[in-house]
Design an enzyme around this catalytic site. Structure first.
Site, short mmCIF file in Angstrom:
data_model
loop_
_atom_site.label_atom_id
_atom_site.label_comp_id
_atom_site.label_asym_id
_atom_site.label_seq_id
_atom_site.Cartn_x
_atom_site.Cartn_y
_atom_site.Cartn_z
N LYS A 187 60.91 61.02 74.82
CA LYS A 187 60.66 60.81 76.25
C LYS A 187 60.49 59.31 76.47
CE LYS A 187 58.03 60.11 79.37
NZ LYS A 187 58.23 58.97 80.28
N CYS A 193 53.39 43.53 73.46
CA CYS A 193 52.05 43.94 73.03
C CYS A 193 51.46 42.97 72.02
CB CYS A 193 52.10 45.34 72.45
SG CYS A 193 53.34 45.49 71.17
N GLU A 232 50.47 53.23 69.10
CA GLU A 232 50.72 51.78 69.14
C GLU A 232 50.36 51.34 70.55
OE1 GLU A 232 51.52 50.14 66.56
OE2 GLU A 232 52.23 51.72 65.24
N GLU A 286 44.22 42.73 78.46
CA GLU A 286 45.66 42.53 78.32
C GLU A 286 46.28 42.33 79.70
OE1 GLU A 286 48.18 45.89 77.14
OE2 GLU A 286 48.98 44.58 75.59
P1 NDP Z 1 52.15 53.51 79.64
O1 NDP Z 1 51.01 53.86 78.79
O2 NDP Z 1 52.01 53.56 81.11
O3 NDP Z 1 53.41 54.44 79.32
C1 NDP Z 1 53.93 54.60 78.03
C2 NDP Z 1 54.70 55.89 77.97
O4 NDP Z 1 53.79 56.98 78.14
C3 NDP Z 1 55.74 56.05 79.09
O5 NDP Z 1 56.84 56.76 78.60
C4 NDP Z 1 54.97 56.88 80.11
O6 NDP Z 1 55.77 57.59 81.01
C5 NDP Z 1 54.22 57.82 79.20
N1 NDP Z 1 53.06 58.45 79.83
C6 NDP Z 1 52.35 58.03 80.91
N2 NDP Z 1 51.35 58.89 81.18
C7 NDP Z 1 51.43 59.88 80.25
C8 NDP Z 1 50.66 61.05 79.99
N3 NDP Z 1 49.62 61.37 80.75
N4 NDP Z 1 51.02 61.84 78.96
C9 NDP Z 1 52.07 61.51 78.17
N5 NDP Z 1 52.83 60.41 78.38
C10 NDP Z 1 52.51 59.60 79.39
O7 NDP Z 1 52.62 52.08 79.15
P2 NDP Z 1 53.77 51.16 79.71
O8 NDP Z 1 55.07 51.88 79.70
O9 NDP Z 1 53.28 50.59 80.97
O10 NDP Z 1 53.88 50.06 78.55
C11 NDP Z 1 53.11 48.94 78.51
C12 NDP Z 1 51.97 49.13 77.52
O11 NDP Z 1 52.47 49.47 76.24
C13 NDP Z 1 51.19 47.86 77.33
O12 NDP Z 1 49.82 48.09 77.44
C14 NDP Z 1 51.54 47.42 75.92
O13 NDP Z 1 50.57 46.69 75.26
C15 NDP Z 1 51.81 48.71 75.24
N6 NDP Z 1 52.71 48.48 74.12
C16 NDP Z 1 52.21 48.58 72.85
C17 NDP Z 1 53.00 48.32 71.77
C18 NDP Z 1 52.48 48.45 70.38
O14 NDP Z 1 53.28 48.65 69.48
N7 NDP Z 1 51.21 48.37 70.13
C19 NDP Z 1 54.40 47.91 71.92
C20 NDP Z 1 54.83 47.86 73.28
C21 NDP Z 1 53.99 48.15 74.34
P3 NDP Z 1 56.32 56.93 82.37
O15 NDP Z 1 57.77 56.93 82.15
O16 NDP Z 1 55.90 57.80 83.47
O17 NDP Z 1 55.75 55.56 82.48
#
Ligand code: NDP
Length: 481
Positions: free
Chosen positions: A165, A274, A240, A374
């Site tokens: 997803k 990130c 992550e 962040e």
């Molecule tokens: P989100 O947490 O908003 O979303 C991540 C994914 O989770 C998306 O596919 C999102 O869907 C999905 N999601 C959202 N809500 C739910 C839920 N309730 N249940 C299951 N899945 C859900 O993060 P962002 O996409 O905004 O990404 C940015 C964040 O990711 C930053 O905080 C960054 O630091 C972190 N990140 C961490 C990394 C690491 O390796 N540590 C690497 C890259 C990013 P939808 O399509 O609706 O958004």
């Protein structure tokens, strides 16, 4: 369309999600809004395919991973153009990091499979490494295909099947992977794609009893929710999450290199990484000298059209993200931080697109919001420190622990500080990222590791098969006193 059991299929509902180009602020495509019904179909397909895939000899899985990587390389330019238009990262960087690096990640996973102890003996017990089952992979928008490759590559190598997803903001690149997998001849059901909202499709995946493990990359807030939901069915989870990583420059280090390297790390992908080094810890004694280098270097960073060649920065991914980042800048300045370069005002010449000025702020208080949270935009927070112990305390003084950098005159000095840092990775004197080494965090940055051998082992569990003494040769028999 969704991709389930090796076929492109219509979703159950008729909802769609529009995909926007953040530089043009224009819709460039749409994907289905997958629902719980679609997730159920995909999970069943992945489960049906699981046993055969798990029993496929690992050298065959290795071969298929290499074929997928080769197909991804072939379509690299097209994929880079897609990601540039949905994410806004300029094309040249996008091609290298977002389109070709995922192929390198799959190749690295394939290579590392040679080093996995798939079967080994402990006394009279044969330990067989088993895939954990069907994996739900949930990925963010900032390094979309890269994150997908981190999860899907490790899971497929281990013998798991996957329901993916991707982020609703950048879902188009996921199709490139499915096309590459089809071209490589990956068996039906081994990799399935459901596009949709996290709140609907994402949650359905995490709740589904047919999914054995969740590999999640995203924000800490969502990660908490995912871990909570996954606990109901006791799924294995890896997380992550975010970071607020420090780059520490020690006295005696090459200051020019340290400033250039830290700015590069912080502003990469317009600060939407990130592992960006977003806190720059500098010796108070050298503040004047370092600040003048920072002003010069940061002032040179250019914004530009992501479709054009060059090493400029593009817009942020969305209007919401731009609003969030500029709010952080405004609040930091209102609460006493000093602006060095940039600011919250819209950059001149960029009336269209979610651009934010590359910004540097000095915060004397390491506990201020701008120094703790962040931001996920091109905002570097400079924090002076008194001595090395103070620097280490500040570096470790956030709830995160993803990455760090140390700039030192000698490698020994750098190592000494690196050992004290609570971070999943530390870069000494600007050392490049290594896709064969483990990546992951401590604290609110999550748990579990991706990439290389560790990224495969994340999806394996040991099974012990105890052998009868009568069947063992004399040498293997235990001595019973
Ligand atoms: P989100 O947490 O908003 O979303 C991540 C994914 O989770 C998306 O596919 C999102 O869907 C999905 N999601 C959202 N809500 C739910 C839920 N309730 N249940 C299951 N899945 C859900 O993060 P962002 O996409 O905004 O990404 C940015 C964040 O990711 C930053 O905080 C960054 O630091 C972190 N990140 C961490 C990394 C690491 O390796 N540590 C690497 C890259 C990013 P939808 O399509 O609706 O958004």
């Amino acid at each position: 369309m969704l991709y389930i059991a090796g076929r492109w299929v219509f979703p159950h509902g008729d909802g769609v999600i529009a995909v926007e180009n953040p530089a043009a602020e224009a819709v460039i495509g749409s994907v289905p809004q997958g629902s719980a019904v679609d997730v159920d179909r995909a999970a069943l397909a992945a489960r049906d395919a699981f046993l055969d895939w798990a029993r496929t000899p690992w050298p065959r899985r290795q071969e298929l991973l290499r074929s997928i990587a080769a197909a991804l390389r072939e379509s690299g330019e097209k994929t880079a153009r897609t990601i540039t238009s949905e994410l806004g990262m300029p094309f040249d960087a996008c091609l290298a990091v977002q389109a070709l690096e995922p192929a390198s990640i799959l190749e690295a996973y394939a290579d590392e499979m040679d080093g996995i102890a798939w079967e080994h003996d402990i006394g009279w017990s044969r330990i067989v490494m088993e895939p954990v089952g069907v994996v739900g992979a949930i990925t963010p928008w900032n390094y979309p295909l890269y994150q997908i490759a981190c999860k899907v590559g490790g899971a497929l190598a281990a013998g798991c099947t996957v329901v993916l997803k991707p982020s609703e903001l950048t879902p188009l690149n996921a199709y490139a992977l499915i096309e590459a997998a089809e071209k490589a001849g990956l068996p039906p059901g081994v990799l399935n794609l459901i596009t949709g909202h996290g709140s609907e499709a994402g949650e359905a995946l995490v709740r589904h009893p047919g999914i054995d493990a969740i590999s999640f990359t995203g924000s800490t807030v969502t990660g908490r929710r995912v871990a909570e939901l996954a606990s109901v069915t006791l799924k294995r989870v890896s997380m992550e999450l975010g970071g607020k990583s420090a780059s520490i420059v020690l006295e005696g280090a090459d200051l020019d290199r340290a400033v250039a390297g830290t700015i590069r790390s912080c502003f990469r992908n317009s600060g939407q990484s990130c592992s960006s080094h977003t806190r720059f810890l500098i010796p108070r004694r050298l503040e004047g000298r370092i600040m003048s280098i920072i002003s010069g270097r940061a002032g040179e960073v250019q914004l530009g059209d992501p479709a054009a060649h060059g090493n400029h920065l593009g817009p942020l991914v969305s209007g919401i993200q731009r609003e969030r980042v500029t709010r952080y800048i405004r609040e930091a300045l209102a609460s006493g931080a000093t602006l060095v370069v940039g600011g919250a005002d819209p950059p001149t010449g960029f009336e269209r697109g979610y651009y934010v000025q590359p910004t540097v702020i000095v915060s004397l208080d390491p506990n201020a919001q701008i120094a703790q949270e962040e931001v996920f935009g091109p905002v570097l927070c400079v924090i002076p420190y008194d001595d090395v112990a103070d620097a280490v305390r500040i570096a470790n003084g956030t709830p995160y622990g993803l990455s760090a950098g140390v700039w030192s005159a000698t490698p020994e000095e750098g190592f000494e500080v690196a050992r004290l840092l609570r971070a999943g990775e530390v870069q000494l004197n600007g050392a490049p990222f290594n896709i064969r080494s483990p990546f992951g965090g401590f604290g609110l940055s999550g748990y579990g590791r991706e990439l290389g051998r560790y990224g495969i082992e994340e999806f394996l569990a040991p099974k012990a098969i105890h052998q009868s003494f009568a069947d063992l040769s004399h040498a293997d028999s235990p001595v019973i006193a």
